[in-house]
Motif scaffolding. Structure first.
Motif, mmCIF file in Angstrom:
data_model
loop_
_atom_site.group_PDB
_atom_site.id
_atom_site.type_symbol
_atom_site.label_atom_id
_atom_site.label_comp_id
_atom_site.label_asym_id
_atom_site.label_seq_id
_atom_site.Cartn_x
_atom_site.Cartn_y
_atom_site.Cartn_z
ATOM 1 N N GLU A 96 9.835 1.098 -3.088
ATOM 2 C CA GLU A 96 10.653 0.525 -4.237
ATOM 3 C C GLU A 96 10.963 1.456 -5.216
ATOM 4 O OE1 GLU A 96 12.608 -2.679 -5.952
ATOM 5 O OE2 GLU A 96 11.746 -2.534 -4.132
ATOM 6 N N GLN A 97 10.119 2.427 -5.344
ATOM 7 C CA GLN A 97 10.523 3.592 -6.601
ATOM 8 C C GLN A 97 11.802 4.053 -6.056
ATOM 9 O OE1 GLN A 97 8.208 7.773 -7.893
ATOM 10 N NE2 GLN A 97 7.468 6.316 -6.606
ATOM 11 N N ILE A 130 11.390 12.414 -7.014
ATOM 12 C CA ILE A 130 10.189 12.106 -5.931
ATOM 13 C C ILE A 130 9.298 12.908 -6.794
ATOM 14 C CG2 ILE A 130 10.960 14.432 -4.887
ATOM 15 C CD1 ILE A 130 9.927 12.905 -2.198
ATOM 16 N N PRO A 131 7.968 12.211 -6.517
ATOM 17 C CA PRO A 131 6.713 12.740 -6.894
ATOM 18 C C PRO A 131 6.165 13.553 -5.895
ATOM 19 C CG PRO A 131 6.354 10.553 -6.155
ATOM 20 C CD PRO A 131 7.721 10.650 -6.228
ATOM 21 N N TYR A 178 0.828 -1.303 -0.006
ATOM 22 C CA TYR A 178 0.072 0.054 -0.080
ATOM 23 C C TYR A 178 0.882 1.348 -0.012
ATOM 24 C CZ TYR A 178 -4.502 -2.342 0.558
ATOM 25 O OH TYR A 178 -5.428 -3.344 0.328
ATOM 26 N N ARG A 179 1.903 1.312 0.601
ATOM 27 C CA ARG A 179 2.840 2.256 0.512
ATOM 28 C C ARG A 179 3.454 2.653 -0.602
ATOM 29 N NH1 ARG A 179 7.629 0.483 3.267
ATOM 30 N NH2 ARG A 179 8.116 -0.340 1.202
ATOM 31 N N ASP A 180 3.869 1.430 -1.482
ATOM 32 C CA ASP A 180 4.174 1.686 -2.821
ATOM 33 C C ASP A 180 3.164 2.109 -3.735
ATOM 34 O OD1 ASP A 180 6.799 0.981 -1.759
ATOM 35 O OD2 ASP A 180 7.063 -0.763 -2.895
ATOM 36 N N GLN A 181 1.860 1.597 -3.447
ATOM 37 C CA GLN A 181 0.757 2.331 -4.407
ATOM 38 C C GLN A 181 0.457 3.690 -4.153
ATOM 39 O OE1 GLN A 181 -0.780 0.411 -6.605
ATOM 40 N NE2 GLN A 181 0.728 -0.834 -6.510
ATOM 41 N N LEU A 182 0.376 3.985 -2.622
ATOM 42 C CA LEU A 182 0.099 5.103 -2.363
ATOM 43 C C LEU A 182 0.991 6.459 -2.859
ATOM 44 C CD1 LEU A 182 -1.344 4.771 1.151
ATOM 45 C CD2 LEU A 182 -2.696 5.854 -0.822
ATOM 46 N N LEU A 183 2.380 6.208 -2.988
ATOM 47 C CA LEU A 183 3.394 7.190 -3.409
ATOM 48 C C LEU A 183 3.667 6.738 -4.759
ATOM 49 C CD1 LEU A 183 3.922 6.869 -0.165
ATOM 50 C CD2 LEU A 183 5.875 8.045 -0.704
#
Length: 422
Positions: A334-335, A362-363, A205-210
């Motif tokens: 992971e990004q 960074i987004p 979820y962290r990777d998805q949210l960011l």
């Protein structure tokens, strides 16, 4: 009825004899598999790194092919229920219970206990060994490179055997002790499995949210003007730490002590030294720029305290205009991990310098969106990492409860001297 009187009732006045482990148990040392012949598939090998002090961990396992060896290796096989021990290095004395349904094979520096079933139950030995890791480490000589001799271990480590002259009663008492202790270890195992599952969920979820499409949310270099600036830490050392003074974060503590964010430091330095140090302000990130492995390098903690704090060398400070927790969570994605790989240098010590960090994209959504993401991730972070509220706290309490009853149930009277009759 008190716990102590329960133990007395369990013994029923029976004699307890402390005997050398070698009298009632056999031992098998591992085989010297050649690391140059390790495979990515085949027959699994249990190595010293797989012994974690409770169960045998096969997350990072190597394999071999029987065709590479002339020896018949069947005597080195490890099956469900076997008790293994680390024989050298930092984990010397650590014990693991093998609970896999797939057979493995013992590597060198790992040993296996084989209890004589007519006098010693497997799990009774296991719980006793968990109690004895410190004594075993001392037998190995301690020091920087301890090395445990199986002969010394089996001759000098004494184990209490209730009712030694009545094997049937002895095994019944051992089984009752095991029944009680297994309740605690099974509960700890369930909580640990739940924690592992929650962490995987959290990471997903962290990777998805960011993750944002570049056309929807701008992806900007972290060091771009108006976005952020990286500043190298100062030259302070562990010997400079004090119990009071100005707060300080040392790069090594970022791996071992801090989580995603903090508002308190573990250590301090004198005001005089702090006046010469580079400091992190509220909202800045403190980033470890060196590590012994690629995974840990660039681990970051957001400083949320009101006072400025000193930062050691081998770390850098990130001053920015984003939500500090948002940026710290980004460093875990992971990004970020994929981007930092191309900037890692060094052989034994791995490094990423401040100039390289400045190039990572960074987004950068709106501050309102950053705050929304942080609010969601904070709930996961509390559950998976908090030692005061989350699952780690619950696991710690269950482990302490297990250790309390284990110490109590093995508190048999011990004679001052025991002679080896082996």
């Amino acid at each position: 009825m008190s716990e102590l009187s329960y133990l007395e009732k369990l013994l029923g006045g029976a004699e307890v004899e402390w005997v050398p482990l070698g009298n009632i148990c056999e031992f098998k040392n591992g085989f010297a598999f050649k690391s140059s012949l390790f495979k990515n598939s085949g027959l699994p090998i249990v190595r010293i790194t797989n012994i974690d002090g409770l169960n045998v961990n096969l997350d990072d396992v190597k394999y071999f092919s029987q065709s590479d060896y002339k020896d018949n290796l069947s005597s080195f096989k490890v099956s469900f229920g076997d008790i293994l021990i680390a024989m050298s290095g930092a984990t010397t004395g650590k014990v693991g219970f093998y609970c896999e349904n797939v057979d493995s094979y013992l590597n060198q520096r790992v040993g296996k206990f084989i209890p004589k079933v007519d006098i010693l139950t497997n799990k009774y030995l296991y719980h006793f060994l968990l109690l004895s890791t410190e004594s075993i480490y001392i037998l190995a000589g301690g020091g920087a490179q301890p090395n445990l001799s199986s002969n010394a271990l089996m001759a000098k480590l004494l184990i209490p055997i209730p009712c030694p002259n009545n094997p049937e009663k002895s095994l019944a008492i051992q089984s009752e002790i095991v029944r009680i202790l297994d309740k605690f270890t099974s509960l700890t195992a369930e909580l640990t499995a739940e924690l592992t599952a929650r962490k995987k969920q959290y990471n997903y979820y962290r990777d998805q949210l960011l993750s944002f499409e570049e056309g929807v949310v701008p992806h900007v270099p972290m060091g771009q003007e108006g976005v952020g600036e990286f500043i190298r830490g100062g030259s302070l050392q562990k010997k400079d730490f004090t119990e009071i003074g100005v707060g300080c974060i040392h790069y090594g503590q970022i791996y071992t002590y801090y989580g995603t964010y903090t508002n308190q430091t573990k250590v301090f330095v004198s005001e005089e030294l702090a006046s010469k140090c580079r400091k992190a302000q509220q909202g800045n990130l403190v980033i470890a720029t060196t590590s012994e492995n690629d995974e840990d390098v660039c681990k970051a903690v957001a400083w949320l305290g009101k006072e400025d704090i000193a930062v050691s060398s081998d770390a850098c400070i990130y001053k920015h205009r984003m939500n500090p927790k948002y940026v710290s969570y980004f460093f875990q994605t992971e990004q970020f991990q994929q981007q930092k790989k191309k900037y890692i240098t060094g052989a034994k010590v791995r490094r990423v310098n401040a100039d390289s960090l400045a190039k990572i994209l960074i987004p950068n959504p709106s501050l309102a969106e950053q705050s929304r993401i942080v609010a969601i991730l904070d709930k996961f972070d509390t559950l998976t990492d908090s030692i005061s509220e989350g699952l780690p706290r619950e696991i710690e309490l269950r482990q302490k409860q297990y250790e309390y009853y284990r110490d109590l149930l093995f508190s048999f009277p011990k004679p001052e001297t025991v002679h080896n009759t082996h």
